[in-house]
Design a protein around this motif. Sequence first.
Motif, mmCIF file in Angstrom:
data_model
loop_
_atom_site.group_PDB
_atom_site.id
_atom_site.type_symbol
_atom_site.label_atom_id
_atom_site.label_comp_id
_atom_site.label_asym_id
_atom_site.label_seq_id
_atom_site.Cartn_x
_atom_site.Cartn_y
_atom_site.Cartn_z
ATOM 1 N N HIS D 32 -18.668 -52.250 22.877
ATOM 2 C CA HIS D 32 -17.556 -52.665 22.180
ATOM 3 C C HIS D 32 -17.600 -52.457 20.753
ATOM 4 O O HIS D 32 -16.645 -52.668 19.939
ATOM 5 C CB HIS D 32 -17.439 -53.946 22.629
ATOM 6 N N ASP D 33 -18.906 -52.670 20.314
ATOM 7 C CA ASP D 33 -19.134 -52.651 18.736
ATOM 8 C C ASP D 33 -18.756 -51.270 18.238
ATOM 9 O O ASP D 33 -17.877 -51.032 17.374
ATOM 10 C CB ASP D 33 -20.536 -52.957 18.555
ATOM 11 N N ILE D 34 -18.868 -50.248 19.089
ATOM 12 C CA ILE D 34 -18.813 -48.859 18.567
ATOM 13 C C ILE D 34 -17.301 -48.567 18.673
ATOM 14 O O ILE D 34 -16.587 -47.935 17.770
ATOM 15 C CB ILE D 34 -19.325 -47.768 19.692
ATOM 16 N N THR D 35 -16.657 -49.117 19.726
ATOM 17 C CA THR D 35 -15.162 -49.007 19.896
ATOM 18 C C THR D 35 -14.381 -49.600 18.782
ATOM 19 O O THR D 35 -13.451 -48.914 18.212
ATOM 20 C CB THR D 35 -14.421 -49.818 21.105
ATOM 21 N N ALA D 36 -14.541 -50.772 18.286
ATOM 22 C CA ALA D 36 -14.334 -51.507 17.118
ATOM 23 C C ALA D 36 -14.563 -50.782 15.687
ATOM 24 O O ALA D 36 -13.934 -50.539 14.821
ATOM 25 C CB ALA D 36 -14.801 -52.880 16.976
ATOM 26 N N THR D 37 -15.751 -50.136 15.915
ATOM 27 C CA THR D 37 -16.053 -49.483 14.681
ATOM 28 C C THR D 37 -15.243 -48.299 14.491
ATOM 29 O O THR D 37 -15.172 -47.869 13.254
ATOM 30 C CB THR D 37 -17.715 -49.099 14.707
ATOM 31 N N ILE D 38 -15.052 -47.723 15.417
ATOM 32 C CA ILE D 38 -14.150 -46.279 15.480
ATOM 33 C C ILE D 38 -13.007 -46.793 14.696
ATOM 34 O O ILE D 38 -12.328 -46.055 13.939
ATOM 35 C CB ILE D 38 -13.927 -45.615 16.749
ATOM 36 N N ALA D 39 -12.206 -47.867 15.141
ATOM 37 C CA ALA D 39 -10.971 -48.303 14.669
ATOM 38 C C ALA D 39 -10.886 -48.681 13.220
ATOM 39 O O ALA D 39 -10.155 -48.475 12.422
ATOM 40 C CB ALA D 39 -10.518 -49.552 15.545
ATOM 41 N N LEU D 58 -17.312 -39.184 10.941
ATOM 42 C CA LEU D 58 -17.786 -40.878 11.357
ATOM 43 C C LEU D 58 -17.518 -40.768 12.844
ATOM 44 O O LEU D 58 -18.501 -41.485 13.561
ATOM 45 C CB LEU D 58 -17.391 -41.768 10.599
ATOM 46 N N LYS D 59 -16.295 -40.573 13.185
ATOM 47 C CA LYS D 59 -15.914 -40.980 14.588
ATOM 48 C C LYS D 59 -16.598 -39.907 15.531
ATOM 49 O O LYS D 59 -17.065 -40.492 16.674
ATOM 50 C CB LYS D 59 -14.487 -40.721 14.573
ATOM 51 N N ASN D 60 -16.977 -38.626 15.041
ATOM 52 C CA ASN D 60 -17.887 -37.908 15.965
ATOM 53 C C ASN D 60 -19.154 -38.312 16.103
ATOM 54 O O ASN D 60 -19.640 -38.476 17.416
ATOM 55 C CB ASN D 60 -18.059 -36.400 15.324
ATOM 56 N N THR D 92 -26.240 -43.365 9.745
ATOM 57 C CA THR D 92 -26.872 -42.731 8.477
ATOM 58 C C THR D 92 -28.086 -41.934 8.623
ATOM 59 O O THR D 92 -28.007 -41.019 7.621
ATOM 60 C CB THR D 92 -27.423 -44.161 7.803
ATOM 61 N N GLU D 93 -28.484 -41.892 9.763
ATOM 62 C CA GLU D 93 -29.541 -40.817 9.975
ATOM 63 C C GLU D 93 -28.679 -39.419 10.139
ATOM 64 O O GLU D 93 -29.219 -38.284 9.637
ATOM 65 C CB GLU D 93 -30.269 -40.848 11.425
ATOM 66 N N LYS D 94 -27.646 -39.506 10.893
ATOM 67 C CA LYS D 94 -26.679 -38.024 10.850
ATOM 68 C C LYS D 94 -26.342 -37.894 9.634
ATOM 69 O O LYS D 94 -26.294 -36.381 9.249
ATOM 70 C CB LYS D 94 -25.617 -38.311 11.677
ATOM 71 N N ASN D 95 -25.855 -38.628 8.823
ATOM 72 C CA ASN D 95 -25.283 -38.120 7.417
ATOM 73 C C ASN D 95 -25.491 -39.563 6.461
ATOM 74 O O ASN D 95 -24.914 -40.257 6.461
ATOM 75 C CB ASN D 95 -23.780 -37.802 7.724
ATOM 76 N N PRO D 96 -26.569 -39.324 5.641
ATOM 77 C CA PRO D 96 -27.042 -40.565 4.773
ATOM 78 C C PRO D 96 -25.706 -40.986 3.889
ATOM 79 O O PRO D 96 -25.841 -41.980 3.833
ATOM 80 C CB PRO D 96 -28.145 -40.070 4.100
ATOM 81 N N GLU D 97 -25.142 -39.945 3.111
ATOM 82 C CA GLU D 97 -24.243 -40.644 2.269
ATOM 83 C C GLU D 97 -22.875 -41.197 2.936
ATOM 84 O O GLU D 97 -22.591 -42.211 2.507
ATOM 85 C CB GLU D 97 -23.799 -39.459 1.273
ATOM 86 N N LYS D 101 -20.695 -45.732 3.766
ATOM 87 C CA LYS D 101 -19.455 -45.929 3.331
ATOM 88 C C LYS D 101 -18.823 -46.830 4.356
ATOM 89 O O LYS D 101 -17.698 -47.321 4.136
ATOM 90 C CB LYS D 101 -18.560 -44.649 3.048
ATOM 91 N N MET D 102 -19.457 -46.893 5.699
ATOM 92 C CA MET D 102 -18.739 -47.152 6.714
ATOM 93 C C MET D 102 -18.402 -48.970 6.821
ATOM 94 O O MET D 102 -17.665 -49.323 7.258
ATOM 95 C CB MET D 102 -19.655 -46.988 8.002
#
Lengths: 398, 398, 398, 398
Positions: D32-39, D58-60, D92-97, D101-102
């Motif tokens: 649920h945390d991921i779902t809300a983070t995508i939104a 980020l969504k990917n 952040t590991e996938k794309n540090p910069e 921002k998230m």
Amino acid sequence: MKKIWGDYSVSPQIHKYTVGKDYLVDAKLIGHDITATIAHVHMLYAIEVLTKEESNELKNHLQLLQKQVENESFAINPKIEDGHSYIELFVTEKNPELGKKMHFLRSRNDQSLVMLRLFMKEQLHIVMEQKNSLIKTINNKQNKHKNLQLPGYTHHQKAMPMMFVDWIGQFKEGLKEISPIQHELGKMIDSNPLGSGAGYGFAHQSIQPDIALTSYLLNFKSMQQNPVYAASTRGFYELYVLQQLHPIMMFASHWANDVLLFSMQETGFFSLPKTFTTGSSIMPQKNNLDVCEIMRANEAVYWSKIEQIHGLISKRTTGYQRDLQLTKQPFIEAIELVKDTLTTWELLVKNLKVDSKKIKGAMTDDLFVTHQVNDKVLSGMSFRDAYIEVKQGLEGQK
Amino acid sequence: MKKIWGDYSVSPQIHKYTVGKDYLVDAKLIGHDITATIAHVHMLYAIEVLTKEESNELKNHLQLLQKQVENESFAINPKIEDGHSYIELFVTEKNPELGKKMHFLRSRNDQSLVMLRLFMKEQLHIVMEQKNSLIKTINNKQNKHKNLQLPGYTHHQKAMPMMFVDWIGQFKEGLKEISPIQHELGKMIDSNPLGSGAGYGFAHQSIQPDIALTSYLLNFKSMQQNPVYAASTRGFYELYVLQQLHPIMMFASHWANDVLLFSMQETGFFSLPKTFTTGSSIMPQKNNLDVCEIMRANEAVYWSKIEQIHGLISKRTTGYQRDLQLTKQPFIEAIELVKDTLTTWELLVKNLKVDSKKIKGAMTDDLFVTHQVNDKVLSGMSFRDAYIEVKQGLEGQK
Amino acid sequence: MKKIWGDYSVSPQIHKYTVGKDYLVDAKLIGHDITATIAHVHMLYAIEVLTKEESNELKNHLQLLQKQVENESFAINPKIEDGHSYIELFVTEKNPELGKKMHFLRSRNDQSLVMLRLFMKEQLHIVMEQKNSLIKTINNKQNKHKNLQLPGYTHHQKAMPMMFVDWIGQFKEGLKEISPIQHELGKMIDSNPLGSGAGYGFAHQSIQPDIALTSYLLNFKSMQQNPVYAASTRGFYELYVLQQLHPIMMFASHWANDVLLFSMQETGFFSLPKTFTTGSSIMPQKNNLDVCEIMRANEAVYWSKIEQIHGLISKRTTGYQRDLQLTKQPFIEAIELVKDTLTTWELLVKNLKVDSKKIKGAMTDDLFVTHQVNDKVLSGMSFRDAYIEVKQGLEGQK
Amino acid sequence: MKKIWGDYSVSPQIHKYTVGKDYLVDAKLIGHDITATIAHVHMLYAIEVLTKEESNELKNHLQLLQKQVENESFAINPKIEDGHSYIELFVTEKNPELGKKMHFLRSRNDQSLVMLRLFMKEQLHIVMEQKNSLIKTINNKQNKHKNLQLPGYTHHQKAMPMMFVDWIGQFKEGLKEISPIQHELGKMIDSNPLGSGAGYGFAHQSIQPDIALTSYLLNFKSMQQNPVYAASTRGFYELYVLQQLHPIMMFASHWANDVLLFSMQETGFFSLPKTFTTGSSIMPQKNNLDVCEIMRANEAVYWSKIEQIHGLISKRTTGYQRDLQLTKQPFIEAIELVKDTLTTWELLVKNLKVDSKKIKGAMTDDLFVTHQVNDKVLSGMSFRDAYIEVKQGLEGQK
């Protein structure tokens, strides 16, 4: 109405809400408050704050009030807030100038503490006496039914034979086993909190109360030198004492619940005299063991008093807060419950009737199956093999 | 003394232990008991068990008693056991033969249920009215301080600015949000339990009460057709109602705790009128917010009533058991607490004083640090980089 | 999968629902189960049920398993139900015929009891050691700040000066004072429940276990001769032990709550090292004392474990019921909480920083008002007159 | 290890004590945390804080993590503290910069709130479905035994005949009756807490999140505009939801307790299939209904979760405090208990066997005594006279 501590009138709704039932509660504690006040007055004389005459006059007034309390010929008006104010007002009415001198070197906080401490000591003693009497009664009951076997159950299903002496003996064991702890508890709380004042003592003041003297006069074994600790025992001791006595209520509830089960028409092992039962308003055939249900239920009531006191003192910070006032009522009510329950329980144990015929009829074969297994092991079979062989035998019978 | 249901005397200790404080508790419920009894009598006439004359005479006696109850000119003697017996004895003394006819087609069990149901409906209505009044008062308070900012804390440390309207508004939101649920609760409990008798109804008897009629007379929206369910709502409804009202006590406690913190000398944002405070018996400088401490504490007391009722009904089996009698007292006490708390809370909200000067002085720079971070993000920096840059800046300052 | 006690497969949903997390819980107790099983095996040899060779081989297998447990190189599959089955299956896989002989003269009931008893003894000892270490640490802290005075509060308002040694000393007093009771508790639970079997013992069987021998081997001070009582200590001892240790959690919570209040920016008397604090994900300025909040909160968690065990054992009837299984988990979790809390608390006490400058600034005049009253009394004024005179003086200043 | 919010290492003991089991708990909520983070990420794009490309990337990453969660191919290391950190570190590991921002315009506080809110909605829906299915199953059972009469008991003594449809119907009534309230509860909690940030919102910042958008994306019916209220629903909603579902556990416990009583050898009215029972390790004859005992006991466990959450949130002050973290675990565990209990209960109802022969044998004369009284009334006698005449007749027989 003005307070003893104020020169203004408190809003009636605020007064009503903050005082609550405190005036009624204190009516049960005021005797101990007076006792401690007499000791306090004597101490004020000993440290030369009061003259001998002043001290004697104050003691006379206080003893007069003590008598009224003993005769229950008094009532604390809710406007007077609580027992402490009642005492000070009573004395002040007798002699206005003298009354003003009495509250020196103590606060309502240590006054409450000492009053409750004396109450605790007294009540703990009574409960221990009652408990010992009950233990003797159980002992007599055991002697009457030395070889009686009842069905023993596990999971509500018949398991193995249970000795009656073991069944009723379990409550005796429990009551006895906790005695050393309750004895230590008695020693722990036998400590004088006077001198802690508003929770920070008088060490930083130009004069101090003589705590050794009040300890002696009130027959305390020790004194609480750290005023901050003395203040933080408020509520904590109430909680701890009730927790220590909880097993009594738990055993009583367990006993009552067993009796209810073993007195159903379907079991019928036990019964109580008809005058111990209650009837129904519409079913003429009923003789109900309400008393056992109330005994079972009172454990739940008692436990909620523990929870109430816990809820009131949890997350406290140092220093008296009014929340603590509300710990008095559940404490007193819980102590009353223990005493009433012990009295009733002893009466029930004495009068419990055992129906040997019904019990004999209930000692069916299934209670003796494990005997067969064990006998096979003694004849050389391994335990698991014996268990399975007996089990298969049983299933063959069905 | 003999019971209405018995031809023998119950042992005094057993009587005392089982009745407990029930006679006092019932004094608060007897008015509803009489109301329901009048409806019951009318129904007995309608189904031709009583004549019109009998029914009218019984109603007259019952209305006379109702008046005495309203004037508080009555008292239930502990020997009389409870309110149900009191009513039947009262009528029987007026007309012995007629009194004997009144208890037909009901039991003390459904009599208790209906009395409590009427009480619940009445009290729930009062509480909802009080709640709505409080909501309006909070609204007015919000309108007075529209743009006021206070320090907002997390973990007891200053965090960000908090709008006063949001602070006090949180309690309004909470109180409003639970209204639809409380409204549904009102509908759920608005159901007539009469006719369930001793818990198994009268369907298997040669005559049945007319429940539709008593429902109409007592203004119930629906009736409980399954007598076993009606009986098992005893205790359950009490628990459920108290749980539904618990947020009110929780919000009040939270509000009071905030006010205590924000009225310390160290914060000083809020204060209450002097007549709302209490002093110390030995420290002349004190003006204490005892009222807020009692309000905080009463949530704990209320919660223990929930726990008490839960403890009493847990692990029940079907069929009335005397344990349930003990659910009445905590239920009534808890309802009283909610009402007193709402009255007091509204008074406090109205009179809460806000010290704008002290608040302004407390709006220190640390409350605005997140603003700097956000502004850096708006200037193109990533959030984490902005966060770290600001953090390092702060540490450089120390 | 078939059970050790059955010849049929239990429905998977019923198995899952009844086993719950028991297989995980038993992983923390199995070491003690093995220890007791080794003693049991030795006893079976002593009473000539097993040969010396059989007994030695069984002990070897059990010691091998004990090693695996110590190395945490094992896991109880949920299908295996619990630790008791795991042990019996382990041995049975090594030597099928021998494995079948091991469970003679005991039941899973007394096996659980003895395992828990050994765990309790061990853990109580650890807790007492930790407590004594904390007491020493508090003592050292007291010695460092002998004459430091802080503001003392009542009702969240400044009251009188409080000695730092008294503030921190209150927790030492409390921890020390309960030691004799905890010591008695240690003696009470140091009693061997083996031989109680399924709750009704073996006295009515043709062979009995030698309890004196297992008591000696397992180092128990006494033995529980009444099997019915032994069985009814299940759950009761767990509850009683947790109640006896509750003051530790309560004192820790109180301490943490004080530290939170005294570390606000508005007070600032205390602080903890930065590495003990946590930050915010969006507010760079924050150093939060989450550790004190968790310590405060853990008292609530601990208390709910007491309530859980109480709820499980209340209204019991004699004889094992599966409800009791569920007392293991909250007991173990609560013991873990006490130990973690004591470790953390000692670390915090050691590292608590006192800001004497901020404290000095907070020692305002209002803390010394009672001194004026007392001095007037020493100059001959009555206490109430002195109190009123000082109070009026204060109000004149406003 | 450094935190996402810090530039220093937290003391390992402090880290261990504050994190507790949070990393395990969050594993159940992270979906649920991921779902809300995508939104949230989508919203950041909509308000032009992120570019379309950034948002899509980020969504990917988040969807990839969502897959791992669904496959249970992930684990939160205790060093990572919790699910929120896990998500941010993963991205952040996938794309540090980009990862940096998230976390803009939200805090871990509203992140927790929204994750729990989504969980609550989902679980409440599941529980309602299960409940409806159980209601149907009870209905079917009623249809099978339409005219069956059992003995009805009061006070554990035979009272009157009880219809089987009424007995089992009482649970159906209870489950149905609370549905409208649970439906309103569903509406109440269907509200978006995002935008409340650390508890004080973003209104005072130079940029605000678009809450209407996240509400739409996450399918919330409304949004919580007052950030202070949104923050104070933490813990409160958990408590309120569990209280609303408590009747389910209470009815299940009551049902199980009845079945235990009615399946004793002494009653024998009911039984369950052998594969639903468990045996004894030493008594071959046993088939125990452990499943009913666990069902009864689970109500006590559930209740202790309510008490735990209550204990954690009581006496709160405004603003997030770490105590609230500990409300997650008991909430999740309690919801699991409700679902497991409903599944098991339905299985048991379906498979409950009724022994008509044993029941017929138990319908003894005493169950029909009230019929005699009523018949006498119908023949013209007053109720009390009829009651007494029948009672005396019964006593003559003895």
